[in-house]
Motif scaffolding. Structure first.
Motif, PDB file in Angstrom:
ATOM      1  N   VAL A  88       0.918  -1.253  -0.014  1.00 15.79           N
ATOM      2  CA  VAL A  88      -0.286   0.068  -0.042  1.00 15.79           C
ATOM      3  C   VAL A  88       0.749   1.296   0.033  1.00 15.79           C
ATOM      4  O   VAL A  88       1.719   1.542   1.018  1.00 15.79           O
ATOM      5  N   LEU A  89       1.020   1.872  -1.166  1.00 17.50           N
ATOM      6  CA  LEU A  89       1.460   3.201  -1.177  1.00 17.50           C
ATOM      7  C   LEU A  89       1.013   4.528  -0.685  1.00 17.50           C
ATOM      8  O   LEU A  89      -0.199   4.426  -0.928  1.00 17.50           O
ATOM      9  N   SER A  90       1.547   4.985   0.350  1.00 18.51           N
ATOM     10  CA  SER A  90       1.359   6.682   0.706  1.00 18.51           C
ATOM     11  C   SER A  90       1.115   7.550  -0.302  1.00 18.51           C
ATOM     12  O   SER A  90       2.180   7.535  -1.449  1.00 18.51           O
ATOM     13  N   ASN A  91       0.330   8.398  -0.717  1.00 18.89           N
ATOM     14  CA  ASN A  91       0.234   9.311  -1.505  1.00 18.89           C
ATOM     15  C   ASN A  91       0.358  10.824  -0.716  1.00 18.89           C
ATOM     16  O   ASN A  91      -0.448  11.641  -1.433  1.00 18.89           O
ATOM     17  N   GLY A  92       1.048  10.960   0.068  1.00 18.69           N
ATOM     18  CA  GLY A  92       1.214  12.313   0.871  1.00 18.69           C
ATOM     19  C   GLY A  92       0.365  12.323   2.109  1.00 18.69           C
ATOM     20  O   GLY A  92      -0.360  11.647   2.616  1.00 18.69           O
ATOM     21  N   ALA A  93       0.813  13.509   2.884  1.00 23.87           N
ATOM     22  CA  ALA A  93       0.417  13.873   4.210  1.00 23.87           C
ATOM     23  C   ALA A  93       0.147  15.287   3.999  1.00 23.87           C
ATOM     24  O   ALA A  93       1.107  16.044   3.535  1.00 23.87           O
ATOM     25  N   ASP A  94      -0.459  15.686   5.009  1.00 20.72           N
ATOM     26  CA  ASP A  94      -0.910  17.089   5.535  1.00 20.72           C
ATOM     27  C   ASP A  94       0.060  17.371   6.659  1.00 20.72           C
ATOM     28  O   ASP A  94      -0.451  16.681   7.463  1.00 20.72           O
ATOM     29  N   VAL A  95       0.601  18.285   6.881  1.00 21.22           N
ATOM     30  CA  VAL A  95       1.150  18.745   8.203  1.00 21.22           C
ATOM     31  C   VAL A  95       0.670  19.962   8.801  1.00 21.22           C
ATOM     32  O   VAL A  95       0.531  20.987   8.187  1.00 21.22           O
ATOM     33  N   TYR A  96       0.185  19.754  10.049  1.00 23.19           N
ATOM     34  CA  TYR A  96      -0.287  20.880  10.614  1.00 23.19           C
ATOM     35  C   TYR A  96       0.590  21.563  11.670  1.00 23.19           C
ATOM     36  O   TYR A  96       0.956  20.485  12.393  1.00 23.19           O
ATOM     37  N   GLN A  97       0.844  22.821  11.675  1.00 16.90           N
ATOM     38  CA  GLN A  97       1.603  23.255  12.828  1.00 16.90           C
ATOM     39  C   GLN A  97       0.847  24.577  13.509  1.00 16.90           C
ATOM     40  O   GLN A  97       0.308  25.126  13.235  1.00 16.90           O
ATOM     41  N   ALA A  98       1.252  24.395  14.862  1.00 15.26           N
ATOM     42  CA  ALA A  98       0.587  25.270  15.873  1.00 15.26           C
ATOM     43  C   ALA A  98       1.474  25.580  17.089  1.00 15.26           C
ATOM     44  O   ALA A  98       1.638  24.639  17.916  1.00 15.26           O
ATOM     45  N   ARG A  99       2.011  26.756  17.484  1.00 16.96           N
ATOM     46  CA  ARG A  99       2.596  27.150  18.727  1.00 16.96           C
ATOM     47  C   ARG A  99       3.627  26.138  18.902  1.00 16.96           C
ATOM     48  O   ARG A  99       4.021  25.683  20.257  1.00 16.96           O
ATOM     49  N   GLY A 100       4.592  25.770  17.937  1.00 17.72           N
ATOM     50  CA  GLY A 100       5.567  24.745  18.160  1.00 17.72           C
ATOM     51  C   GLY A 100       5.418  23.441  18.079  1.00 17.72           C
ATOM     52  O   GLY A 100       6.415  22.549  18.194  1.00 17.72           O
ATOM     53  N   GLU A 101       4.188  23.154  17.755  1.00 16.70           N
ATOM     54  CA  GLU A 101       3.886  21.805  17.914  1.00 16.70           C
ATOM     55  C   GLU A 101       3.456  21.345  16.109  1.00 16.70           C
ATOM     56  O   GLU A 101       3.062  22.285  15.579  1.00 16.70           O
ATOM     57  N   ALA A 102       3.764  20.216  15.610  1.00 13.98           N
ATOM     58  CA  ALA A 102       3.348  19.699  14.452  1.00 13.98           C
ATOM     59  C   ALA A 102       2.796  18.421  14.539  1.00 13.98           C
ATOM     60  O   ALA A 102       3.244  17.471  15.244  1.00 13.98           O
ATOM     61  N   LEU A 103       1.660  18.025  13.593  1.00 20.57           N
ATOM     62  CA  LEU A 103       1.068  16.867  13.526  1.00 20.57           C
ATOM     63  C   LEU A 103       0.831  16.619  11.951  1.00 20.57           C
ATOM     64  O   LEU A 103       0.273  17.326  11.217  1.00 20.57           O
ATOM     65  N   ALA A 104       1.173  15.337  11.658  1.00 13.72           N
ATOM     66  CA  ALA A 104       1.030  14.872  10.249  1.00 13.72           C
ATOM     67  C   ALA A 104      -0.349  14.307  10.043  1.00 13.72           C
ATOM     68  O   ALA A 104      -0.622  13.117  11.078  1.00 13.72           O
ATOM     69  N   GLY A 133       6.141   4.732   2.440  1.00 11.46           N
ATOM     70  CA  GLY A 133       6.218   6.253   2.579  1.00 11.46           C
ATOM     71  C   GLY A 133       6.924   6.815   3.629  1.00 11.46           C
ATOM     72  O   GLY A 133       6.758   6.363   4.832  1.00 11.46           O
ATOM     73  N   GLY A 134       7.791   7.485   3.401  1.00 14.44           N
ATOM     74  CA  GLY A 134       8.481   8.225   4.279  1.00 14.44           C
ATOM     75  C   GLY A 134       8.403   9.463   4.777  1.00 14.44           C
ATOM     76  O   GLY A 134       7.252   9.917   4.616  1.00 14.44           O
ATOM     77  N   ILE A 135       9.281  10.253   5.136  1.00  8.32           N
ATOM     78  CA  ILE A 135       8.978  11.752   5.409  1.00  8.32           C
ATOM     79  C   ILE A 135       9.546  12.546   4.376  1.00  8.32           C
ATOM     80  O   ILE A 135      10.775  12.639   4.078  1.00  8.32           O
ATOM     81  N   VAL A 136       8.656  13.438   3.774  1.00 12.62           N
ATOM     82  CA  VAL A 136       8.864  14.309   2.553  1.00 12.62           C
ATOM     83  C   VAL A 136       8.864  15.817   3.068  1.00 12.62           C
ATOM     84  O   VAL A 136       9.858  16.466   2.720  1.00 12.62           O
ATOM     85  N   ASP A 137       7.898  16.223   4.053  1.00 15.17           N
ATOM     86  CA  ASP A 137       7.986  17.429   4.546  1.00 15.17           C
ATOM     87  C   ASP A 137       9.042  17.413   5.792  1.00 15.17           C
ATOM     88  O   ASP A 137       8.924  16.733   6.896  1.00 15.17           O
ATOM     89  N   PRO A 138       9.858  18.060   6.074  1.00 11.28           N
ATOM     90  CA  PRO A 138      10.927  18.630   7.123  1.00 11.28           C
ATOM     91  C   PRO A 138      10.081  18.520   8.493  1.00 11.28           C
ATOM     92  O   PRO A 138      10.714  18.103   9.370  1.00 11.28           O
ATOM     93  N   MET A 139       8.754  19.366   8.455  1.00 10.87           N
ATOM     94  CA  MET A 139       8.375  19.263   9.626  1.00 10.87           C
ATOM     95  C   MET A 139       7.300  18.133   9.921  1.00 10.87           C
ATOM     96  O   MET A 139       6.638  18.065  11.168  1.00 10.87           O
TER      97      MET A 139
END
Length: 274
Positions: A88-104, A133-139
């Protein structure tokens, strides 16, 4: 460097994205404030941009674009081969950031892939299900494989059957790394799951590294029926599907130019992609 360039091209030069729309409108408005000839071209340009984006955002056009790019369908219950693994291939993730925290969070395309992978697991019960699927966005912090794994577990796939391939950052690397992982486990035949518009490029990449997967494309949108009266009404989901279709069209040319593509055939006994 290449990843940064690819990200910039995706954001600014890909029809269907918001930056491309803003840039195109800004060019048109600039022409309106120039001379008479430029103003005429500005009106034509803005009209063209409006027509193109309305078309890309309509479910009808989106479905046509995806269907034109897709060759492999999804495997029905009676045509699923005996395999040792489902990938099962991943087709991307959205990264949400707020006040120093980040969540994919997994993109919709990755979620649909997980849905198809879980369906196939229940029908084929293979030894392994590979989440790739690995990490594409550094955050991002969390590999996309972990997001796919979480979705598969939520859908009932036993955790001890799931294997993570969490180093790849593009389709080429997925083919190379998944191939190595499968060979270590003695797997020669497996089912490949990704979106219908991505499947031809993924198959080409896997064939190029000497693998011959059986494709089963996921859905690219909710299977809730669309009504005729809404087929031409713009929607954000349809625009996103059209953007992916345009990206895949360009991606195939890039992979062909890099020698990462080997032509593939259509899966036998496959139903049309939905």
């Amino acid at each position: 460097m290449l990843t940064s360039l690819e990200a910039a091209l995706k954001a600014w030069l890909l029809p269907g994205t918001t930056p491309f729309l803003v840039t195109a409108v800004a060019v048109g408005v600039g022409l309106l404030y120039a001379g008479d000839t430029a103003r005429r071209w500005g009106r034509r340009w803005l009209t063209l941009v409006a027509i193109v984006y309305w078309a890309l955002a309509s479910p009808l056009c989106s479905d046509i674009l995806v269907s034109s790019l897709s060759r492999a369908g999804w495997l029905q219950a009676g045509s699923i081969p005996q395999v040792a693994a489902i990938v099962v291939l991943s087709n991307g993730a959205d990264v949400y950031q707020a006040r120093g925290e980040a969540l994919a969070a997994a993109k919709a395309e990755s979620v649909y892939n997980a849905l198809e992978g879980a369906r196939l697991y229940r029908l084929a019960t293979p030894r392994w299900v590979v989440a790739s699927g690995g990490i594409v966005d550094p955050m991002q912090r969390t590999p996309e494989a972990a997001l796919v794994r979480a979705a598969l577990e939520q859908l009932g796939v036993p955790p001890d059957r799931i294997v993570d391939e969490d180093q790849s950052r593009n389709t080429r690397q997925q083919a190379v790394d998944v191939g190595a992982l499968l060979r270590q486990r003695g797997v020669s035949r497996f089912i490949l799951v990704t979106t219908p518009q991505h499947m031809p490029r993924a198959l080409g990449a896997f064939h190029e590294v000497g693998l011959d997967p059986v494709p089963s494309a996921s859905a690219y949108r909710s299977t809730q029926p669309l009504h005729a009266r809404t087929m031409l009404l713009p929607s954000a989901a349809a625009l996103e599907n059209s953007r992916w279709a345009v990206y895949e069209f360009l991606g195939r040319g890039y992979y062909w130019a890099r020698g990462w593509w080997t032509a593939t055939g259509q899966a036998p006994n496959a139903a049309p992609a939905t």
